[in-house]
Every structure is written in structure tokens, then in C-alpha cells.
Design an enzyme around this catalytic site. Sequence first.
Site, mmCIF file in Angstrom:
data_model
loop_
_atom_site.group_PDB
_atom_site.id
_atom_site.type_symbol
_atom_site.label_atom_id
_atom_site.label_comp_id
_atom_site.label_asym_id
_atom_site.label_seq_id
_atom_site.Cartn_x
_atom_site.Cartn_y
_atom_site.Cartn_z
ATOM 1 N N LYS A 1 -46.980 26.446 -22.425
ATOM 2 C CA LYS A 1 -46.027 25.470 -21.895
ATOM 3 C C LYS A 1 -44.617 26.069 -21.815
ATOM 4 C CE LYS A 1 -49.314 22.614 -21.238
ATOM 5 N NZ LYS A 1 -50.005 21.758 -22.175
HETATM 6 C C1 LIG Z 1 -51.181 20.867 -22.568
HETATM 7 C C2 LIG Z 1 -51.454 19.484 -22.153
HETATM 8 C C3 LIG Z 1 -51.744 18.453 -23.065
HETATM 9 C C4 LIG Z 1 -52.021 18.679 -24.522
HETATM 10 O O1 LIG Z 1 -51.140 19.468 -25.202
HETATM 11 P P1 LIG Z 1 -51.611 20.339 -26.459
HETATM 12 O O2 LIG Z 1 -50.326 20.697 -27.116
HETATM 13 O O3 LIG Z 1 -52.367 21.502 -25.933
HETATM 14 O O4 LIG Z 1 -52.464 19.464 -27.321
HETATM 15 C C5 LIG Z 1 -51.872 17.165 -22.581
HETATM 16 N N1 LIG Z 1 -51.754 16.891 -21.277
HETATM 17 C C6 LIG Z 1 -51.509 17.839 -20.368
HETATM 18 C C7 LIG Z 1 -51.369 17.452 -18.938
HETATM 19 C C8 LIG Z 1 -51.370 19.165 -20.771
HETATM 20 O O5 LIG Z 1 -51.155 20.119 -19.861
#
Ligand SMILES: *Cc1c(COP(=O)(O)O)cnc(C)c1O
Length: 391
Positions: free
Chosen positions: A184
Amino acid sequence: MRTEFLPFAKPSISEEDVAAVLETLRSGWITTGAKCAAFEEALCDRLGCKTAVAVTSGTAAMQLALHAIDIGPGDEVITPSMTWVSTPNLITMRGATPVFVDVDRDTLMASPDAVASAVTDRTRAIIPVDYAGAALDLQPMRTLSSERGIPLIEDAAHAIGTVRAAGEVVGSQGTAIFSLHPIKTITSGEGGVLVSDDEELGNRIRRLRFHGLGVDAWQRGQQGRAPQAEVIEPGYKCNLPDMNAVLGLKQLKRLDAFIERRTELAMRYREQLADIPGVTPLSDSAETQRHSWHLFIVRVDPDTSGIDRDGFMEGLKARNIGTGIHFRAAHSHAWYRNNGDMWRADDLSNTEWNNDRICSIPLFPDMTDADQCDVMDAIRAVVPAVEGVQT
Ligand SMILES: *Cc1c(COP(=O)(O)O)cnc(C)c1O
């Protein structure tokens, strides 16, 4: 051809980040404490939200939110199938039914109309996604939410730093979750945040992240555990350790620099991909004032490009270029295919069209201009419809 593999994403970790984590490790307090509190405060400052609760993942943040709004058996939760499968999983594990809505073919975001027509008497939550770093059209969903009394939780996992129309920073209004996973835009190793303008909800989530105790293990001014803390309600265990929070805190300071570099790379991709038949980037949503460019997604259409998505990905891999799929539509995963009675959907034709075609190409702040040239060279070599470059 490049000899070193280029991943599609890579966190940008500075020496300052490393030093901050080391300092925390040596400080004698490594679990949730002062660094986590400072990170939450910095998030409120940066995003303009009333409250921020840092947890171990974006998934955990959503899990706590679904618990707090009491989603359970018989309830329906509206979300796109074109999302990370954690959301449908969490809905299902609470005994509720995911109701999948289709997305716009070129933004991958749920339209307010699709959401509105999926509402029934059993709808208990709406979880739309700001896709790839763009901003979704939230206002009509907010109106629907307040008129019908249906909680709205914005999945902003891709959208930290994104600004929607009229200068509204994503996360500053309503309730949203962010992810701090290493792919991210900013990372804490693993981590997630729930932000809200509802302080009561924030306080409840804060309690739920640590056994439902009346206080955190660490409290300001106390510098230690409160042995007399009592369970107010049974809770989870997903507090963000200081070792992680301090990394998030440092990364947050670089958020704008990250987005600037991502934007530069994204604009160049757009310009150069205009000459590649059948490899089409997503479109901007009208709502997006500032795109944070978490992902650069193209759709590989075999009819025009002469190659299908999987072949495209393999071709790039053979040229040492990494790619990803964000996402495989939830309803096309094995369990959802085999348990069609556990979810509902009306029309998912745009989702399915994209499901066979989407591909994320490399985009991260430390990527060099030369790396980007390698990606474009590889794409020109792999796509048959590009004339005269076959190698
Ligand atoms: C990455 C992501 C999540 C979950 O995040 P994590 O930190 O990996 O648990 C939820 N929704 C979307 C759209 C994502 O891309």
C-alpha cells in the site's frame, strides 16, 4: 532486456525509517504505546479525521467495524465483488450475506445507482471501495445511508492521501479503513487504521482491538499496564505494536512525496500506453481531485492486443517485469463459486469483463525512469498488435 527482476510494488524504506524502528526496539517498549498514540494523532492531523485507531491490518480494522455495527446472521452487506476478498470473507464469517454489486467498467468502482438498487429490508451495511487510489462517488451513498439508517464504511485501503471533489480528504468524513500492508501507499510492515468522525464508534473500536478492556495496555501518563482494567465487552487482540507504528509515523511524513512520484510515473504510463492497442488504463473518476496512484491497472483485451491477460503477464515475467491482479473478483474464488447460496448478486458483467483483463504493472516511488522504460519496452515486445517490435 533487464537482468534484475522488477517487482510490481516495493515499499520505500529510508535509513530514517530503519533508525526509528531500531530506536523503538531498543527503547524497552515495543508493543502498543507512545508511538502508536503519536501515529494516531498524526493521522488525525494529516487526514482531518476526529479519531484514528491503529490495528494490525486493514482486515482487522474492517472486522472490528463489522463487529461494532453488529453484523450477523440474516443481514446483508453490499460490497463490490471487485474488491480484496477480505471484506466478503469477514461478512461471511459473521454469518451475514455479501450482496455483490457491479462496478463501472472503466473505474472499477460501484456506482451509487447499483448500490441503491441492491438495498433490501435486510441491508445492514454498505462497503464501497476507492479503487486504485481514485475517489468514489460517495455523496449519493451517504444520503442513502442516512435516509435508510444503513451504516456506510468506506474501504479506503487504496486511498490514503486521496482527495475527492471540493477538496475533501478521504477519511475526513464518515467512517473509513486504510491498510498499511507493504504494497500500500504507506506501510507499517503490516497494519491498518480505522478513522471516523464518530468518536463514540472510535472509542468502542479502540476497546475492541484489545480484549474489550476499558483501557489500553499502555496509557498516557501511566507508562505501564493497568492491572485493574476490566473487560467491558469481549473483544479481539489486534492492537498495532509500537515497532510497526513508528514505521507508519515516519512513512506518513513522506506520503505527499510518495504520491508525487507515483503521479509522475502514472502520467508517463498513460501517455505511452496510448500507443499500445488493447492495453487500456483505468479512467479517472469525476470525483477524484487528487489521485494517490496506489496501483496502475491496465486491461488487456485479447481482441485488440492479440494477447490475453495471462499471456501478457507471463511475457512480462519472462522479461523480468513483475505484475499483479487487483483483484480477482470475490465471486470467482473457489469457495464463492462452490457456495453460490452464501452470497447474492444481480448483474456482474463489468466485473467479469475486467476480471479476465485487469493487470497491475510496476508502480512504486523508488522505481526509476529507466525501470519504467524497461516496462514499456517489455510491453511493446509482448503485445502482438504493436508492429515491428517483436523480439
Ligand atoms: C489491502 C486491502 C484490504 C485489506 O488490508 P490488509 O491490511 O491487507 O488487511 C482491504 N480492502 C482492499 C480493497 C485492499 O486493497
